[in-house]
Write a protein that holds these residues in place. Structure first.
Motif, PDB file in Angstrom:
ATOM      1  N   PHE A   7       0.834  -1.201   0.000  1.00 32.84           N
ATOM      2  CA  PHE A   7       0.000   0.000   0.000  1.00 32.84           C
ATOM      3  C   PHE A   7       0.874   1.259   0.000  1.00 32.84           C
ATOM      4  N   ARG A   8       1.868   1.285   0.880  1.00 36.35           N
ATOM      5  CA  ARG A   8       2.783   2.438   0.948  1.00 36.35           C
ATOM      6  C   ARG A   8       3.519   2.638  -0.376  1.00 36.35           C
ATOM      7  N   THR A   9       3.986   1.557  -0.967  1.00 37.03           N
ATOM      8  CA  THR A   9       4.702   1.638  -2.242  1.00 37.03           C
ATOM      9  C   THR A   9       3.794   2.218  -3.320  1.00 37.03           C
ATOM     10  N   ALA A  10       2.541   1.779  -3.362  1.00 30.22           N
ATOM     11  CA  ALA A  10       1.594   2.281  -4.365  1.00 30.22           C
ATOM     12  C   ALA A  10       1.392   3.787  -4.236  1.00 30.22           C
ATOM     13  N   PHE A  11       1.495   4.306  -3.030  1.00 30.77           N
ATOM     14  CA  PHE A  11       1.315   5.741  -2.805  1.00 30.77           C
ATOM     15  C   PHE A  11       2.638   6.507  -2.781  1.00 30.77           C
ATOM     16  N   GLY A  12       3.742   5.809  -3.048  1.00 25.44           N
ATOM     17  CA  GLY A  12       5.039   6.469  -3.103  1.00 25.44           C
ATOM     18  C   GLY A  12       5.588   6.855  -1.746  1.00 25.44           C
ATOM     19  N   LYS A  13       5.198   6.159  -0.713  1.00 29.23           N
ATOM     20  CA  LYS A  13       5.687   6.435   0.648  1.00 29.23           C
ATOM     21  C   LYS A  13       6.785   5.446   1.011  1.00 29.23           C
ATOM     22  N   SER A  14       7.704   5.871   1.827  1.00 31.65           N
ATOM     23  CA  SER A  14       8.810   4.989   2.226  1.00 31.65           C
ATOM     24  C   SER A  14       8.326   3.967   3.254  1.00 31.65           C
ATOM     25  N   ALA A  15       9.067   2.882   3.335  1.00 37.22           N
ATOM     26  CA  ALA A  15       8.706   1.789   4.249  1.00 37.22           C
ATOM     27  C   ALA A  15       8.742   2.220   5.711  1.00 37.22           C
ATOM     28  N   ASP A  16       9.551   3.222   6.030  1.00 35.81           N
ATOM     29  CA  ASP A  16       9.638   3.648   7.434  1.00 35.81           C
ATOM     30  C   ASP A  16       8.647   4.768   7.774  1.00 35.81           C
ATOM     31  N   SER A  17       7.799   5.146   6.823  1.00 30.24           N
ATOM     32  CA  SER A  17       6.798   6.186   7.118  1.00 30.24           C
ATOM     33  C   SER A  17       5.635   5.567   7.896  1.00 30.24           C
ATOM     34  N   TRP A  96      -0.653   4.176  -9.281  1.00 30.43           N
ATOM     35  CA  TRP A  96      -0.388   3.077  -8.356  1.00 30.43           C
ATOM     36  C   TRP A  96       0.358   1.947  -9.059  1.00 30.43           C
ATOM     37  N   LEU A  97      -0.119   1.574 -10.240  1.00 32.11           N
ATOM     38  CA  LEU A  97       0.519   0.483 -10.984  1.00 32.11           C
ATOM     39  C   LEU A  97       1.948   0.843 -11.386  1.00 32.11           C
ATOM     40  N   GLN A  98       2.151   2.089 -11.781  1.00 32.16           N
ATOM     41  CA  GLN A  98       3.483   2.545 -12.172  1.00 32.16           C
ATOM     42  C   GLN A  98       4.449   2.455 -10.988  1.00 32.16           C
ATOM     43  N   ARG A  99       4.018   2.936  -9.826  1.00 38.32           N
ATOM     44  CA  ARG A  99       4.883   2.890  -8.638  1.00 38.32           C
ATOM     45  C   ARG A  99       5.194   1.464  -8.202  1.00 38.32           C
ATOM     46  N   LEU A 100       4.242   0.564  -8.448  1.00 41.51           N
ATOM     47  CA  LEU A 100       4.447  -0.845  -8.095  1.00 41.51           C
ATOM     48  C   LEU A 100       5.248  -1.592  -9.158  1.00 41.51           C
ATOM     49  N   GLY A 101       5.444  -0.952 -10.318  1.00 43.79           N
ATOM     50  CA  GLY A 101       6.214  -1.573 -11.395  1.00 43.79           C
ATOM     51  C   GLY A 101       5.466  -2.655 -12.142  1.00 43.79           C
ATOM     52  N   ILE A 102       4.136  -2.589 -12.156  1.00 43.08           N
ATOM     53  CA  ILE A 102       3.349  -3.638 -12.822  1.00 43.08           C
ATOM     54  C   ILE A 102       2.425  -3.094 -13.905  1.00 43.08           C
ATOM     55  N   LEU A 103       2.537  -1.817 -14.233  1.00 40.86           N
ATOM     56  CA  LEU A 103       1.720  -1.234 -15.294  1.00 40.86           C
ATOM     57  C   LEU A 103       2.222  -1.718 -16.644  1.00 40.86           C
ATOM     58  N   GLY A 104       1.317  -2.137 -17.490  1.00 34.59           N
ATOM     59  CA  GLY A 104       1.696  -2.595 -18.820  1.00 34.59           C
ATOM     60  C   GLY A 104       0.612  -2.332 -19.833  1.00 34.59           C
ATOM     61  N   GLU A 105       0.885  -2.753 -21.046  1.00 33.03           N
ATOM     62  CA  GLU A 105      -0.078  -2.684 -22.137  1.00 33.03           C
ATOM     63  C   GLU A 105      -0.605  -4.095 -22.383  1.00 33.03           C
ATOM     64  N   PRO A 106      -1.753  -4.214 -23.038  1.00 31.79           N
ATOM     65  CA  PRO A 106      -2.271  -5.555 -23.341  1.00 31.79           C
ATOM     66  C   PRO A 106      -1.234  -6.382 -24.108  1.00 31.79           C
ATOM     67  N   GLY A 107      -1.081  -7.631 -23.707  1.00 35.25           N
ATOM     68  CA  GLY A 107      -0.143  -8.525 -24.355  1.00 35.25           C
ATOM     69  C   GLY A 107       1.221  -8.572 -23.694  1.00 35.25           C
ATOM     70  N   GLN A 108       1.465  -7.723 -22.698  1.00 29.09           N
ATOM     71  CA  GLN A 108       2.771  -7.697 -22.028  1.00 29.09           C
ATOM     72  C   GLN A 108       2.816  -8.538 -20.754  1.00 29.09           C
ATOM     73  N   GLY A 109       1.689  -9.121 -20.358  1.00 30.43           N
ATOM     74  CA  GLY A 109       1.671  -9.937 -19.153  1.00 30.43           C
ATOM     75  C   GLY A 109       1.725  -9.146 -17.862  1.00 30.43           C
ATOM     76  N   ARG A 110       1.313  -7.894 -17.931  1.00 28.36           N
ATOM     77  CA  ARG A 110       1.260  -7.035 -16.745  1.00 28.36           C
ATOM     78  C   ARG A 110      -0.190  -6.593 -16.575  1.00 28.36           C
ATOM     79  N   VAL A 111      -0.437  -5.611 -15.732  1.00 24.58           N
ATOM     80  CA  VAL A 111      -1.799  -5.109 -15.519  1.00 24.58           C
ATOM     81  C   VAL A 111      -1.976  -3.847 -16.360  1.00 24.58           C
ATOM     82  N   SER A 112      -3.003  -3.839 -17.192  1.00 21.47           N
ATOM     83  CA  SER A 112      -3.279  -2.667 -18.025  1.00 21.47           C
ATOM     84  C   SER A 112      -4.554  -1.981 -17.545  1.00 21.47           C
ATOM     85  N   VAL A 113      -4.665  -0.701 -17.887  1.00 20.65           N
ATOM     86  CA  VAL A 113      -5.816   0.116 -17.496  1.00 20.65           C
ATOM     87  C   VAL A 113      -6.486   0.606 -18.776  1.00 20.65           C
TER      88      VAL A 113
END
Length: 169
Positions: A7-17, A96-113
């Motif tokens: 959740f923190r990563t998706a919002f761009g917050k550090s683990a110690d916040s 959120w997807l970009q910060r988590l490193g899972i944003l993709g386009e269709p056919g790339q095996g990631r999550v697309s929007v």
């Protein structure tokens, strides 16, 4: 990685916040889906449901970290009444997807929007319908989504009506 870190990563917050999800957001990710989440306006329903859906589908930072929950569908569909809400939900989901490193386009095996509202490229191209095996977030206006759910897809070829109907079920 636990859900709070995710959740923190998706919002761009550090683990110690001390930034952490509300209790109901954590429960959405860790317990079976409720019949109806009753949460007041402004309390993070979009984030709670979207991030819980990603967590249950097995997505972790950078990729799929565990097997998907069998009770969680491949598609997360947001049906919203106004274009401005659709655009806001799309921006948030992509961030959120970009910060988590899972944003993709269709056919790339990631999550697309994908946007389903009048004038959007996804309505014209419908690339989301070509990859039924991939996890996707579909965000649309009521008219576009309801017309497809009734097998009368607004502004599209009638030959594609059953395909869009099937993928939205």
């Amino acid at each position: 990685m636990n859900f709070d870190d995710f959740f923190r990563t998706a919002f761009g917050k550090s683990a110690d916040s001390d930034y952490e999800p509300y209790g109901y957001q954590r429960r959405l990710a860790q317990e079976p889906w409720p019949d109806l989440p009753e949460v007041p306006t402004g309390m993070g329903k979009t984030a709670g449901v979207t991030l819980a859906w990603l967590w249950k589908r097995g997505w972790r930072q950078g990729g799929r970290g565990s097997a998907p929950d069998s009770d969680t569908p491949r598609r997360l569909i947001w049906c919203l009444p106004m274009r401005v809400l659709v655009e806001q939900a799309e921006r948030n989901a992509r961030d959120w997807l970009q910060r988590l490193g899972i944003l993709g386009e269709p056919g790339q095996g990631r999550v697309s929007v994908h946007l389903l509202m009048g004038g959007s490229e996804d309505v014209k191209n419908a690339t989301w319908a070509e990859y039924p095996e991939e996890d996707m977030i579909l965000i649309g206006t009521q008219d576009m989504l309801l017309s497809r759910a009734l097998m009368r897809g607004y502004g599209m070829s009638r030959y594609q009506w059953p395909v869009h109907f099937a993928w939205l079920q």
